[in-house]
Design a protein around this motif. Structure first.
Motif, short mmCIF file in Angstrom:
data_model
loop_
_atom_site.label_atom_id
_atom_site.label_comp_id
_atom_site.label_asym_id
_atom_site.label_seq_id
_atom_site.Cartn_x
_atom_site.Cartn_y
_atom_site.Cartn_z
N ILE A 85 0.88 -1.17 0.00
CA ILE A 85 0.00 0.00 0.00
C ILE A 85 0.91 1.22 0.00
O ILE A 85 1.87 1.27 0.79
CB ILE A 85 -0.90 0.01 1.26
CG1 ILE A 85 -1.78 -1.24 1.30
CG2 ILE A 85 -1.74 1.29 1.32
CD1 ILE A 85 -2.54 -1.44 2.60
N VAL A 86 0.66 2.20 -0.86
CA VAL A 86 1.45 3.42 -0.83
C VAL A 86 0.59 4.56 -0.31
O VAL A 86 -0.63 4.55 -0.46
CB VAL A 86 2.08 3.77 -2.20
CG1 VAL A 86 2.98 2.65 -2.69
CG2 VAL A 86 1.02 4.07 -3.25
N SER A 87 1.24 5.55 0.32
CA SER A 87 0.45 6.64 0.90
C SER A 87 1.26 7.93 0.93
O SER A 87 2.48 7.91 1.10
CB SER A 87 0.01 6.27 2.32
OG SER A 87 1.13 6.17 3.18
N ASP A 88 0.58 9.02 0.74
CA ASP A 88 1.24 10.33 0.79
C ASP A 88 0.22 11.41 1.16
O ASP A 88 -0.99 11.23 0.99
CB ASP A 88 1.91 10.68 -0.54
CG ASP A 88 2.96 11.78 -0.38
OD1 ASP A 88 4.09 11.47 0.01
OD2 ASP A 88 2.62 12.97 -0.61
N TYR A 89 0.73 12.51 1.66
CA TYR A 89 -0.08 13.68 1.99
C TYR A 89 -0.72 14.29 0.74
O TYR A 89 -1.81 14.83 0.77
CB TYR A 89 0.84 14.70 2.66
CG TYR A 89 0.18 15.92 3.21
CD1 TYR A 89 -0.69 15.84 4.29
CD2 TYR A 89 0.46 17.18 2.67
CE1 TYR A 89 -1.27 16.98 4.81
CE2 TYR A 89 -0.12 18.32 3.20
CZ TYR A 89 -0.99 18.22 4.27
OH TYR A 89 -1.56 19.35 4.79
N LEU A 90 0.01 14.17 -0.38
CA LEU A 90 -0.41 14.83 -1.61
C LEU A 90 -1.02 13.88 -2.63
O LEU A 90 -0.36 12.95 -3.09
CB LEU A 90 0.81 15.45 -2.29
CG LEU A 90 1.31 16.78 -1.81
CD1 LEU A 90 2.32 17.31 -2.82
CD2 LEU A 90 0.15 17.75 -1.66
N GLU A 91 -2.25 14.19 -3.03
CA GLU A 91 -2.91 13.45 -4.13
C GLU A 91 -2.03 13.48 -5.39
O GLU A 91 -1.95 12.51 -6.11
CB GLU A 91 -4.23 14.14 -4.50
CG GLU A 91 -5.30 14.05 -3.45
CD GLU A 91 -6.19 12.83 -3.64
OE1 GLU A 91 -5.88 12.00 -4.50
OE2 GLU A 91 -7.18 12.73 -2.89
N LEU A 92 -1.43 14.65 -5.62
CA LEU A 92 -0.64 14.85 -6.84
C LEU A 92 0.54 13.86 -6.91
O LEU A 92 0.89 13.38 -7.99
CB LEU A 92 -0.11 16.29 -6.83
CG LEU A 92 0.03 17.01 -8.14
CD1 LEU A 92 -1.27 17.05 -8.91
CD2 LEU A 92 0.53 18.45 -7.89
N ASN A 93 1.14 13.58 -5.76
CA ASN A 93 2.23 12.61 -5.72
C ASN A 93 1.72 11.20 -6.00
O ASN A 93 2.35 10.43 -6.73
CB ASN A 93 2.92 12.64 -4.36
CG ASN A 93 3.94 13.76 -4.27
OD1 ASN A 93 4.40 14.26 -5.29
ND2 ASN A 93 4.30 14.14 -3.06
N LEU A 94 0.57 10.88 -5.43
CA LEU A 94 0.00 9.55 -5.66
C LEU A 94 -0.35 9.39 -7.14
O LEU A 94 -0.15 8.34 -7.73
CB LEU A 94 -1.26 9.35 -4.79
CG LEU A 94 -1.02 9.37 -3.28
CD1 LEU A 94 -2.35 9.30 -2.53
CD2 LEU A 94 -0.11 8.21 -2.86
N ARG A 95 -0.83 10.48 -7.73
CA ARG A 95 -1.20 10.46 -9.14
C ARG A 95 0.05 10.19 -10.00
O ARG A 95 0.00 9.43 -10.96
CB ARG A 95 -1.83 11.83 -9.46
CG ARG A 95 -2.30 12.04 -10.83
CD ARG A 95 -3.56 11.24 -11.16
NE ARG A 95 -3.63 10.98 -12.58
CZ ARG A 95 -3.28 9.85 -13.19
NH1 ARG A 95 -2.88 8.80 -12.52
NH2 ARG A 95 -3.34 9.72 -14.50
N GLU A 96 1.15 10.81 -9.63
CA GLU A 96 2.40 10.63 -10.39
C GLU A 96 2.88 9.18 -10.26
O GLU A 96 3.27 8.55 -11.25
CB GLU A 96 3.47 11.59 -9.87
CG GLU A 96 4.74 11.64 -10.68
CD GLU A 96 4.54 12.17 -12.10
OE1 GLU A 96 3.84 13.19 -12.28
OE2 GLU A 96 5.10 11.55 -13.04
N ALA A 97 2.84 8.63 -9.04
CA ALA A 97 3.25 7.23 -8.84
C ALA A 97 2.30 6.30 -9.61
O ALA A 97 2.74 5.32 -10.23
CB ALA A 97 3.24 6.89 -7.35
#
Ligand code: SAH
Length: 263
Positions: free
Chosen positions: A82-94
């Motif tokens: 599972i990956v997680s980040d504060y930023l939607e934009l980072n998740l979108r890039e991954a």
């Protein structure tokens, strides 16, 4: 404003994932210091997650950013990531990379490097496919909350991975200790917390934006883990620093810790 140091909510408007990747993860075509740091991380992750090492059912990566390099060895050792980040934009890039979308970042030099560590550089496409299959969920998170994953339903995990993220997200040592405690709270008893910290961080650049960094020492990292109920199994220090124009730090630390099996 000139010279402003961004933090907290500023991430939502000022952190550009592509600028971050270009600066810190250009690998073969990038700057020497950043390449050496990536190799230090990939080597340690390879050792940590190789057969007989840390492994299990679920791994959660916290503060993933727009990067996937940190999962290249782990995807051989866990059923699900599972990956997680504060930023939607980072998740979108991954996610672009995970879904092989046009314009996705090219991680192939790093993938090939890890395959070489594993003994067969030619298997890099298989590894990419494996990682793309193994990541099952992308979640937003905030390590400054007592429940970093909010209302998301996630079972207790075998491993929490968090690289170069807490020293960016936490404003002071108390917040760092609290974040470590809540990440340890996501683990099963006996589970592992694997982390890497840019020591004595002052700030770092993403494009033209300067972000806050919390200066941490080795001892502070170990103490936070111990106070959260973990035993430090391995720690590896490297004196390498980022290029001064991008990031002010003094050395890097890689730590593997284990939550008390009786907890
Ligand atoms: N792990 C990646 C990214 C590190 S950059 C790597 O190894 O390169 C720092 C990351 O911390 C960014 O992705 C940023 O979005 C994330 N971050 C900042 N504040 C956070 C918070 N409060 N909770 C979780 N992540 C946060």
């Amino acid at each position: 404003m000139e010279g402003k140091v961004y933090t907290g909510e500023d991430y939502k408007t000022k952190f550009n994932p592509r600028d971050y990747l270009k600066t810190y993860y250009a690998f073969d075509s990038g700057t020497v210091a950043e390449n050496e740091i990536l190799k230090f991380l990939l080597n340690n992750l390879f050792e940590t997650f190789s057969p007989g090492g840390v492994g299990g059912d679920i791994l959660i990566d916290v503060g993933t950013g727009p990067t996937i390099y940190q999962l290249l060895s782990a995807c051989e050792a866990f059923r699900e990531i599972i990956v997680s980040d504060y930023l939607e934009l980072n998740l979108r890039e991954a996610d672009k990379w995970l879904k092989k979308e046009p314009g996705a970042y090219d991680w192939s030099p790093a993938v090939q490097y890890v395959c070489e560590l594993e003994g067969d550089r030619s298997k890099w496409q298989e590894k990419e496919a494996r990682l793309q299959r193994t990541v099952t969920r992308l979640l937003t998170c905030d390590v400054n909350q007592p429940r970093p994953l909010g209302s998301a339903q996630v079972p207790a995990v075998d491993c929490v991975l968090t690289l170069l993220a807490l020293e960016c997200a936490c404003r002071d040592v108390d917040a760092y200790q609290a974040a470590i405690r809540s990440l340890v709270g996501l683990l099963k008893p006996g589970g592992h917390l694997v982390t890497s910290v840019a020591l004595h961080l002052q700030n770092y650049m993403v494009g033209h934006s300067k972000f806050f960094g919390l200066p941490l020492e080795k001892e502070t990292v170990e103490k936070a883990l111990q106070e959260a109920g973990c035993q430090v199994l391995k720690s590896q220090y490297s004196p390498i620093n980022y290029s001064e124009a991008y990031c002010i730090n003094e050395g890097l630390y890689f730590v593997v810790a284990r939550k008390d099996p009786g907890a």
